[in-house]
Design an enzyme around this catalytic site. Sequence first.
Site, mmCIF file in Angstrom:
data_model
loop_
_atom_site.group_PDB
_atom_site.id
_atom_site.type_symbol
_atom_site.label_atom_id
_atom_site.label_comp_id
_atom_site.label_asym_id
_atom_site.label_seq_id
_atom_site.Cartn_x
_atom_site.Cartn_y
_atom_site.Cartn_z
ATOM 1 C CB THR A 25 21.746 55.135 88.197
ATOM 2 O OG1 THR A 25 23.089 54.643 88.281
ATOM 3 C CG2 THR A 25 21.209 55.298 89.608
ATOM 4 C CG ASP B 292 26.466 53.533 88.981
ATOM 5 O OD1 ASP B 292 26.663 52.623 88.158
ATOM 6 O OD2 ASP B 292 26.936 54.687 88.851
ATOM 7 N N GLY C 178 29.951 50.871 88.489
ATOM 8 C CA GLY C 178 29.331 51.305 89.738
ATOM 9 C C GLY C 178 29.856 52.633 90.233
ATOM 10 C CB ALA D 102 34.216 36.671 93.447
ATOM 11 C CG HIS E 177 30.065 51.723 78.391
ATOM 12 N ND1 HIS E 177 31.401 51.985 78.562
ATOM 13 C CD2 HIS E 177 29.401 52.814 78.825
ATOM 14 C CE1 HIS E 177 31.538 53.199 79.069
ATOM 15 N NE2 HIS E 177 30.341 53.724 79.232
ATOM 16 C CD GLN F 133 29.458 46.059 84.167
ATOM 17 O OE1 GLN F 133 29.422 45.877 85.365
ATOM 18 N NE2 GLN F 133 30.456 46.723 83.591
#
Length: 380
Positions: free
Chosen positions: A185, A187, A230, A246, A310, A312
């Site tokens: 996954t 995430d 995530g 960031a 998406h 990602q």
Amino acid sequence: MQIGAEFTAVHDFLGDTDLLLELLVGVGVVRIDHAGRILQIHFFIHIPQTDQIFIVVVGNVGTMLVGSTTQHGVSQIISMGIYFPAGINKGMKVYGVYRGYNGLLNGDVEEMNLRSVSDIIGNGGTMLYTARSEEYATPAGIQRAADFCRSIGVSGVVVIGGDGSFRGARCLTNAGINCIGVPGTIDNDIACSEYTVGFDTAMNTAIQMVDRIRDTAQSHDRCSVVEVMGRRCGDIALQTGIATGATAILVPEVQYNIERDVIARIINTQKTGKKHFIVVVAEGVGGVRDLAKYVEQRLGIEARATVLGHVQRGGSPTLRDRVVASQMGFKAVELLEQNIGNRVVAMQGGKIIDLDINEALDMPRVFDEELYKIAMTISI
Ligand code: F6P
């Protein structure tokens, strides 16, 4: 015990019984299952011409099935690329299961050979497709899936996915079919493993996208508020935020206050002369459009929101994903080869290990507070 059958197999393997007796030096390991069936015999044979001793492994080491129940396409295809050859090279018959557990209910499986996975190592998505299955999540569905496995002689299943997929794998093991879970996954939200296949690819896409967004933010002196994926896990946001410099990062694991964690950080950064800002927000926090509006109103700087979505989940897998998928796939095959089920393959301390599926599912997920502190300190 069906020893006779296994000797026939040896004969088939070597082709000539007399020759076999001449070459046979002894029997090493014999693998037997709980029902007393021989799974594998390791013979030692001596080749007089070269004076070499070989170990010959004979027997039905199992029929393996590989399926992806995860909805995220990134990278599990690489695992397939590895499972098939690894399984087949070890003498297993390997099937691919289409559309996750649905494939077991609909008989939607296909025998794979070494060339079935040719040239997919660099692809995103999954050639096996993936889907959720409501029917599988019922006792009757699980029974039907297990019966189907038995009907085609399948003794082990590799399930690639997250916690939900692993729960399904536990049910199937309890119904008599050994299952091994492999974390796949983007995430990175599986508690027992510090890494899940797909995570690195997703983040590398995310940083490329944020770098591009930064070009506009810099040119226009703007603030860009970017949402990354995530689900309930902030790992993609945290690491992407660090990697893109960031000014603020919001994750669901850490309670935030917009004034303190976004506005005050931007103001502090403005004091050092900076005029453009990136704010990375995890999907589990959301609300990027409202946050961008708030930044505009509150600070009088132009702000724009982007939801990466998406992008990602696709694209060519990174080196890390390809290597970890290979290691995890290899481990899953090793476990099934030993007739072991109800395990999850995981990464701990950088090493590939396996652990009991119940233990894996009961573990609480630990957020990397240390990394979050580093991010908060260096992003100024
Ligand atoms: O679990 C992976 C993931 O991409 C999450 O980050 C996201 O919340 C979810 O899947 C999106 O799922 P769907 O494509 O069904 O909207």
